[in-house]
Write a protein that holds these residues in place. Structure first.
Motif, PDB file in Angstrom:
ATOM      1  N   PRO A  92     -61.900 -70.107   8.181  1.00  0.00           N
ATOM      2  CA  PRO A  92     -62.962 -69.068   8.564  1.00  0.00           C
ATOM      3  C   PRO A  92     -63.792 -69.719   9.646  1.00  0.00           C
ATOM      4  CG  PRO A  92     -63.066 -70.370   6.337  1.00  0.00           C
ATOM      5  CD  PRO A  92     -61.810 -70.689   7.006  1.00  0.00           C
ATOM      6  N   PRO A  93     -64.408 -68.617  10.268  1.00  0.00           N
ATOM      7  CA  PRO A  93     -65.401 -68.899  11.268  1.00  0.00           C
ATOM      8  C   PRO A  93     -66.516 -69.946  10.667  1.00  0.00           C
ATOM      9  CG  PRO A  93     -65.359 -66.437  11.111  1.00  0.00           C
ATOM     10  CD  PRO A  93     -64.485 -67.044   9.945  1.00  0.00           C
ATOM     11  N   LEU A  94     -67.019 -70.696  11.597  1.00  0.00           N
ATOM     12  CA  LEU A  94     -68.112 -71.691  11.490  1.00  0.00           C
ATOM     13  C   LEU A  94     -69.269 -70.957  10.899  1.00  0.00           C
ATOM     14  CD1 LEU A  94     -68.649 -74.627  11.335  1.00  0.00           C
ATOM     15  CD2 LEU A  94     -69.290 -74.530  13.665  1.00  0.00           C
ATOM     16  N   ARG A  95     -69.539 -69.806  11.298  1.00  0.00           N
ATOM     17  CA  ARG A  95     -70.782 -69.294  11.016  1.00  0.00           C
ATOM     18  C   ARG A  95     -70.879 -68.639   9.435  1.00  0.00           C
ATOM     19  NH1 ARG A  95     -67.850 -65.556  14.196  1.00  0.00           N
ATOM     20  NH2 ARG A  95     -66.909 -63.722  13.115  1.00  0.00           N
ATOM     21  N   GLU A  96     -69.651 -68.872   8.992  1.00  0.00           N
ATOM     22  CA  GLU A  96     -69.384 -68.421   7.555  1.00  0.00           C
ATOM     23  C   GLU A  96     -69.443 -69.665   6.846  1.00  0.00           C
ATOM     24  OE1 GLU A  96     -65.814 -66.109   7.009  1.00  0.00           O
ATOM     25  OE2 GLU A  96     -66.648 -64.609   8.089  1.00  0.00           O
TER      26      GLU A  96
END
Length: 112
Positions: free
Chosen positions: A1-5
């Motif tokens: 998953p993206p780091l923003r998540e």
């Protein structure tokens, strides 16, 4: 998953990268100020882990003292209301920038 998540992992990853770079650049006393850790946690990281890693390395290189402050991180200033930018705007998407084009490739006047 993206780091923003996975923003809860940002500080741990940043400290991991800091440990690597402070050894590589012989700045063993270097650490993050609390405000810098907060800034890292509040950024949306559109460039993902690679962007975080590059951010930490740059901070290690340019920080003259023993503490990395938010201004050493070179992160964009937070937007009003702390609302993250849409992903397209962070990529510099032409439609977001108002440079809408027709199917023939000519600039189309933006309405507004």
């Amino acid at each position: 998953p993206p780091l923003r998540e996975r923003l809860d992992e940002v500080q741990h990853l940043a400290k991991f990268f800091l440990d690597q770079y402070k050894t590589a650049y012989q700045k063993r006393e270097l650490k993050f100020a609390n405000a810098a850790l907060d800034a890292l946690s509040q950024y949306s990281w559109p460039g993902n882990v690679r962007e975080l890693k590059n951010c930490v390395e740059r901070a290690v290189v340019i920080t003259p003292g023993a503490l990395i402050f938010p201004e050493n991180l070179n992160l964009p200033a937070p937007r009003a209301g702390n609302t993250p930018l849409p992903a397209a705007a962070m990529r510099g998407d032409a439609t977001i920038a108002g440079e809408m084009r027709t199917h023939e490739g000519r600039p189309k006047a933006a309405s507004g």
